[in-house]
Design a protein around this motif. Sequence first.
Motif, PDB file in Angstrom:
ATOM      1  N   PHE A1293       0.822  -1.203   0.000  1.00 12.83           N
ATOM      2  CA  PHE A1293       0.000   0.000   0.000  1.00 12.83           C
ATOM      3  C   PHE A1293       0.868   1.269   0.000  1.00 12.83           C
ATOM      4  CE2 PHE A1293      -2.665   3.264   1.851  1.00 12.83           C
ATOM      5  CZ  PHE A1293      -3.901   3.024   1.269  1.00 12.83           C
ATOM      6  N   GLU A1294       1.835   1.312   0.878  1.00 11.22           N
ATOM      7  CA  GLU A1294       2.676   2.511   0.995  1.00 11.22           C
ATOM      8  C   GLU A1294       3.503   2.713  -0.273  1.00 11.22           C
ATOM      9  OE1 GLU A1294       4.932   3.030   4.558  1.00 11.22           O
ATOM     10  OE2 GLU A1294       3.454   1.949   5.777  1.00 11.22           O
ATOM     11  N   GLU A1295       3.992   1.612  -0.837  1.00  7.36           N
ATOM     12  CA  GLU A1295       4.796   1.713  -2.055  1.00  7.36           C
ATOM     13  C   GLU A1295       3.964   2.285  -3.199  1.00  7.36           C
ATOM     14  OE1 GLU A1295       7.242  -1.216  -5.122  1.00  7.36           O
ATOM     15  OE2 GLU A1295       6.599  -1.978  -3.157  1.00  7.36           O
ATOM     16  N   ASN A1299       4.687   5.962  -5.134  1.00  5.93           N
ATOM     17  CA  ASN A1299       4.782   6.141  -6.587  1.00  5.93           C
ATOM     18  C   ASN A1299       3.837   7.234  -7.074  1.00  5.93           C
ATOM     19  OD1 ASN A1299       6.763   4.194  -7.291  1.00  5.93           O
ATOM     20  ND2 ASN A1299       5.258   2.561  -7.002  1.00  5.93           N
ATOM     21  N   LEU A1300       2.674   7.366  -6.398  1.00  4.78           N
ATOM     22  CA  LEU A1300       1.734   8.422  -6.794  1.00  4.78           C
ATOM     23  C   LEU A1300       2.224   9.811  -6.390  1.00  4.78           C
ATOM     24  CD1 LEU A1300      -1.873   7.061  -6.047  1.00  4.78           C
ATOM     25  CD2 LEU A1300      -0.823   7.426  -8.266  1.00  4.78           C
ATOM     26  N   GLU A1301       3.092   9.864  -5.366  1.00  8.06           N
ATOM     27  CA  GLU A1301       3.555  11.154  -4.847  1.00  8.06           C
ATOM     28  C   GLU A1301       4.208  12.015  -5.919  1.00  8.06           C
ATOM     29  OE1 GLU A1301       3.580  12.970  -2.176  1.00  8.06           O
ATOM     30  OE2 GLU A1301       2.417  11.679  -0.843  1.00  8.06           O
ATOM     31  N   LYS A1302       4.928  11.378  -6.848  1.00 10.59           N
ATOM     32  CA  LYS A1302       5.624  12.177  -7.851  1.00 10.59           C
ATOM     33  C   LYS A1302       4.650  12.874  -8.800  1.00 10.59           C
ATOM     34  CE  LYS A1302       6.571   8.049 -10.690  1.00 10.59           C
ATOM     35  NZ  LYS A1302       7.641   7.212 -11.265  1.00 10.59           N
ATOM     36  N   LEU A1303       3.395  12.395  -8.829  1.00  6.61           N
ATOM     37  CA  LEU A1303       2.397  13.064  -9.658  1.00  6.61           C
ATOM     38  C   LEU A1303       1.899  14.342  -8.986  1.00  6.61           C
ATOM     39  CD1 LEU A1303       0.268  10.019 -10.903  1.00  6.61           C
ATOM     40  CD2 LEU A1303       1.951  11.323 -12.179  1.00  6.61           C
ATOM     41  N   LEU A1304       2.094  14.456  -7.669  1.00  7.71           N
ATOM     42  CA  LEU A1304       1.652  15.662  -6.958  1.00  7.71           C
ATOM     43  C   LEU A1304       2.629  16.823  -7.157  1.00  7.71           C
ATOM     44  CD1 LEU A1304       0.443  14.180  -3.547  1.00  7.71           C
ATOM     45  CD2 LEU A1304      -0.881  14.572  -5.614  1.00  7.71           C
ATOM     46  N   GLU A1305       3.824  16.512  -7.614  1.00  6.70           N
ATOM     47  CA  GLU A1305       4.852  17.546  -7.728  1.00  6.70           C
ATOM     48  C   GLU A1305       4.676  18.410  -8.972  1.00  6.70           C
ATOM     49  OE1 GLU A1305       8.448  15.370  -7.677  1.00  6.70           O
ATOM     50  OE2 GLU A1305       8.163  14.556  -5.645  1.00  6.70           O
ATOM     51  N   ILE A1306       3.838  17.970  -9.900  1.00  9.00           N
ATOM     52  CA  ILE A1306       3.671  18.718 -11.145  1.00  9.00           C
ATOM     53  C   ILE A1306       2.261  19.265 -11.237  1.00  9.00           C
ATOM     54  CG2 ILE A1306       5.415  17.386 -12.388  1.00  9.00           C
ATOM     55  CD1 ILE A1306       3.136  15.777 -13.632  1.00  9.00           C
ATOM     56  N   LEU A1316      -7.102  11.787 -10.682  1.00 19.68           N
ATOM     57  CA  LEU A1316      -6.345  11.448  -9.476  1.00 19.68           C
ATOM     58  C   LEU A1316      -7.264  11.351  -8.256  1.00 19.68           C
ATOM     59  CD1 LEU A1316      -3.092  13.550  -9.930  1.00 19.68           C
ATOM     60  CD2 LEU A1316      -3.170  11.105  -9.355  1.00 19.68           C
ATOM     61  N   LEU A1317      -8.155  12.338  -8.115  1.00 20.47           N
ATOM     62  CA  LEU A1317      -9.087  12.301  -6.990  1.00 20.47           C
ATOM     63  C   LEU A1317     -10.035  11.106  -7.094  1.00 20.47           C
ATOM     64  CD1 LEU A1317      -9.922  16.100  -6.614  1.00 20.47           C
ATOM     65  CD2 LEU A1317      -8.830  14.648  -4.895  1.00 20.47           C
ATOM     66  N   SER A1318     -10.500  10.802  -8.308  1.00 16.24           N
ATOM     67  CA  SER A1318     -11.380   9.639  -8.508  1.00 16.24           C
ATOM     68  C   SER A1318     -10.653   8.352  -8.157  1.00 16.24           C
ATOM     69  CB  SER A1318     -11.867   9.583  -9.959  1.00 16.24           C
ATOM     70  OG  SER A1318     -12.670  10.696 -10.263  1.00 16.24           O
TER      71      SER A1318
END
Length: 1468
Positions: A1293-1295, A1299-1306, A1316-1318
Amino acid sequence: MDEIFMLVEKFENLTLKIDDLNSPEKLDTLKNLLDTLKQNEKLFTVEHQDKLNIIIQFLAKELNRTSSKDIIRKLIIRSLNTLTKSKHSDLEPIRKILTSFLNEINVSIGQKLFILNVYLENLDQFGLNCVLSMKLECLRYLTNWCTEHKDELKVSTAPIAISKFVQNLQLLFKTLIIFLQKCHSISENKDDENIQKCLDQIYNSVMELLDLKSIFNLELGYAACMVQVLLKSFESTTIRDLIENSTHKSQVDIQDLCFYQAVLTMLKPQQILNDSFLDLFEKILLLTLNSSTESTDVGYSIAVSRTVNFWIVKLMEMINLKNDALGTLFESEHIWFNKLLGFIWSHFEHNIDVIRNTSLNNYRIILQTARSIKKENAENFYETEVEKSFEISWQSNSKLNALILLIENGCSIQTLSKYNQNLSSELIEAITERSSACLVADLYSRLFKAFRQETKDLDEWAHMWWNPILKCLESENKLRKSYTYEYVLPRVMKQYPDGISHCQKLTNNYSTIISCTKVSRSLGLLNQSQGVFGNVNVDVLEKAMVHHDEQTRLDSLALLCENPKTTESVQEIEFELIKKFLHFNSDTQSASYRQTVIASMKKLFFRFKDSWLFLAKQNVKSKKSPKNDCQIAQTTFQNLNCLYKNFVEWLLKFIFESLHLDSTFAKRNQNLLLLSLFIDIIGLRLTDDNDKCNNNNHTEVCFDFQSIFDRKRVLTLVECLWDTYTNNKNLALELLIKIDRNTFDKFDFAKEDYFKIALQLLSSRKPIDSMTSVYLMLFIQSKSDFSSIEKFKKITDLAVLNDSKSVNMFLVESILSEFRIHCQVARENLLIAALQKPVYGPLAAIRNLITQSVNEIKACEFTSEWKRIIDELIELCFEVSKVVSPIVNSKSPEGIFPTELVSMQPEIVNSDLLKSVTPQMLLVCCWRSMKEISLFFGDLVRLLPIEFESQKESSFLLASSQVNKIGDYFVRHLFETRHRGAFELAYIGFTSMCETFWKCNTGLYCNQTLKWTDYVLNLIQTEESKIKLCSTRRGGGLPFFVQAIVSTELVENGRKTLSKCMNVLLKLVEVNDADEENFSKVLAMYILSALFKDTRLGEDVLQYAETALIAAINGFDSVYWNVRNASTLLFSSLINRIFGVNRSKEEISKKNSMPGRMFFSKFPQLYQFFQNVISTSIETLESNLNAKLYLVVLILCHLFTLSDEITDPEALLHNYIPLLLKCSKSPVMKTRIFIAKSIASIVNLNRYPNLIQEIFVEHLDEKSLNDNNKIHGLLEILSCLIDKYNIFKFINFEEFFNNLEKLLEINHCAINYGSLLSLLTKIFYNQKTNFLNGKNIQILVQMADKLEKKSLYSMAKNLGNTKNFILPGTHDLLLAIGESYCIRVYTYANSECLFECLLDSFVDYSMNLKRGVVKFLNNMLQNNGSQEVFKTLEIIGLVFKTKMIEAVVNSSKIDNILNLKTVIFINY
């Protein structure tokens, strides 16, 4: 003996007097004779043998007159078998009778074969001895018949004749098989020249018949091959040589498969083992399995499946002989055995029922055999199969079927529990559609019982197996709830009758308790010692009847009406509750709801009738009992009779008060249905006449249909004929017809007034009025006799009607006189006809009256008069057609203005008339006239005897020339008409004509359909088609024309016309249209679309689907719009034909999917074709919309992977996944969405970790992060994977969130923020009970909070001060924000300030935030029930205050979820 002869003499006299073989008198006499014969078998001695022989000869002659449909045949056979038990029976007279019968010229070959078959199969040893005594003669007969049929089949063209020949051939082969098997002396006398000559002749005829592919079917082929094997076994050639010759072929055809079936049937298990046939035995299997992918023909696929079944049955017979070598199949690796199991598994979900059921039967046989060998080997084999099953999703029927069969054959629950500890809940969640619900119910009930036997703690067991059912019944997932209630609950109730007590302990929801009580009562399991309805109080039932949930109301009615014991009296409280239900539920608009109500009332009416008759019978019997018992019975019956009569009076009063024209359609419809149903079940009179004693002159009458009517009620029913809905008109008319003429006449109704009104309505320009006149005419017809004609004549004042011979003829001639006037007006001035004298009204009335008068018309008494009327009608119809054709044939029928008629009819110059007639009025007049003409012509050809086809040449009513003219009318009309309503109804009439032509005994009319086919196929290939045919409106009536001919062709004809059409049309659609617009290609696509859509052709068209699908996909690249449009229609029809019609617009149902292996085995060329399309699309993604790619991924969405397809290189769907991932950056959003759905559909569960890792590592790289399309495509893929399965069983789950975190940077576009929210909300819904605990929930909430802030900032920046919500993705983003926020409120995250700001900014300008809230509530209701939703609403209400209330209350979807408006207003 005298008694026997008296009965025989009586039977002879009846035979002379009564032609009907199955008359009750004959049957009773023969039954008495049979009983007497059995009682007097001691008389069967030598002294009486001469007399018995006379009886035997008489019965043998009678037997020769019978057919398979005659009931008396069995009695004659039983009598003959009883009489011929004596050893002294004389064969010679019977042999002479049989010989004489077989030589009869006037007896059909089919009848001779049938009787010979009876002698061989049914007449015990006596019949067989009779045939053996004339074996050479019988063999010659069979030889001659075989040769005769073979020669006739080669020259016959009439499908009906071919069908009869094929039926006779099947019976001939059946007789030959029995004859050759039972007459062993034939093999002993094989050196006899005469016998050998006959056998050779039969063999040659059989081989020639096997080569006639046009008449070949599986049953015929199997029987023929059985004869072939039997004949060859008499020769020196061994059976081994015969098998070896057949297995050396490079390609196995359907005849070879039939031969394998025959060989496997004839070979005995011991013979295979002793004669070293095992190598050939295995070779037959491998050839059959390899051939399973060689053809897309349905018959061939069924033949393969049947051959495998024959092989498995034989294999298991050999294993049961305790053969050690074969017994090791279940413990070691056998290539061919594993291949066999793979074949069986791959056909578990075949779309053809026969193949699917055969595959399941094969698997059952294998499991049964495994159980019969060593226990250790069987358990290991079972465990392997269970493991294979649990690798598949619960949505697969393969998994459910396999587990059902495993449990059925002794697989232990410990083995199942080893792979899944949560079977009960997962099974209930697997219910998504009706097909899976049946299987889930079967599996659930088996596990339910198995765990009950293993568990000692009943409370633990109840919690494990009852709780999921009750939870589902209380959820808001209506589909799952409905299927669980309909399938699962009854099955488990049967397994555990005391289950209702557990239900009442585990839930307080009265809707659920009523549902369970209803099921328990309908199964006869309810303990009524506590009350009629068990523990359910009457107050609870009364509340349930007005509950907001439809199913609860229906369950309350079903609880009252359903009872397994129909003779149980209906109690007064039940009647009172039923009255209350009908009072509150008689005006429901839902058709399915009304149908369910009617179904429940039907059961009540049956119980009403049976219980009344039962007590009436008891009352009559009690008159012979002691006085006290008699008085008790009479009192009971009188009380019941009074109660029942009172209910009937109330019901009739309620119904008739609801039938006034001011009431709604639903109310009138339900009450008319109730009345019709009551009459159909109770009958016109419910009385104890049949049960009364001879000395009882008093008759009790509970109901008399004729006595319920007074003048007002009759008028009410007559007024229903003015109803605007045809269904209600039909119901009212049926009831009126049932009213006795004398009952009707006593109310002094003036029938002539209704006749006058009907004649006036014929001239109405409103179609509904003309239909009312039709029903009035039919009503008058039913209530009039010959004496009524004089009264009617005063109204018509037509002297020409004085010669009418019957009421029907008078009515038809009266309307015909009006029809003449209307036709004359139409010829002179079409506008006046449209305004005042439309033609369709009289013609509709005539058509319906003639349909009702067919028997009278066919009668010889008035043939000439009716022929004169029909001849005139046909000519008038042709004249009307000429007048109205210019309108319906024009390029734009809907847009013709009355002024345009001046050129067609110059005499139309009246300007006032032109102003008063609208284009719609003109069009309705014309196309409805064409509609009635087409239907009238179709009914004439279908119902009336035509020349050269009637039994008596002088009795035909339609001459051949008239039939040809009608055919020419349909051809012209379907080719030229542009109005869809006109040519669709012409298609109905033309279909009736084609059906009649194909069934004609002579080839005259059959050949006409072939000529039409050749004509149209030649026409569409020429330039002339542009002039004669319609290029717009989907080809107009042309596809309907071809469809009518092809779909009505008899199956016995071998679908030759279909094959011819498909070959020509497919060549046309494959033509490249790069140079110029191809009109022929467009027409061919329109016709193919219609043919693939026709359900009557069914699986017969699938063999052509591959080529058509390639042509349809390639057509999307055409530069011409009409080619692309036609390709769209063809593609849509093909998808529906291959996968079935999808009932849901959003999701693809499991019923509309199939395994990839099965799809590509049917259509092998498509595998490489799809790969080429996808590969080509990758190269042109940036510069081309790639419409072909969209179609390919749309098809891939319908495919899924079976567990054993992972290692199957021929149908490996996973080869597409890397290509589809590259296409996920398509500029077309719809394509990206379907790429995601297709990947989720075809990926196997074992490949989830690698796929998700590949998405994050290889595709979400630095370069891809700048491509919004790529990011969106990959997010959609992840979203679809989460929808399909719990991915966190495979990945950390954490992994995943790291991986999704890098999508928040842009920074993203609105679409990607919404995706993303869906994605996060889907993780919440799907994993809430699994992994979202403690730390994990915080990770999800924090990410959602960051995304909301970034998306709001981005949206505010893009919108500025405009509040313009037309930017792409803004609406979806707002919806996702609303849903995401509700999730954080539910998890007690603090986001109040953020959302209040959001509401102030946007809620007044967009409904999407409100829809997001509603979407959240809907999901929570379906997964958690209403309690948690109310809890969340309270929290949300405190935060949102007035604005949140407004958002929820104003939502357009809230009524479909729950009545939350009331909840909010109460709380606030």
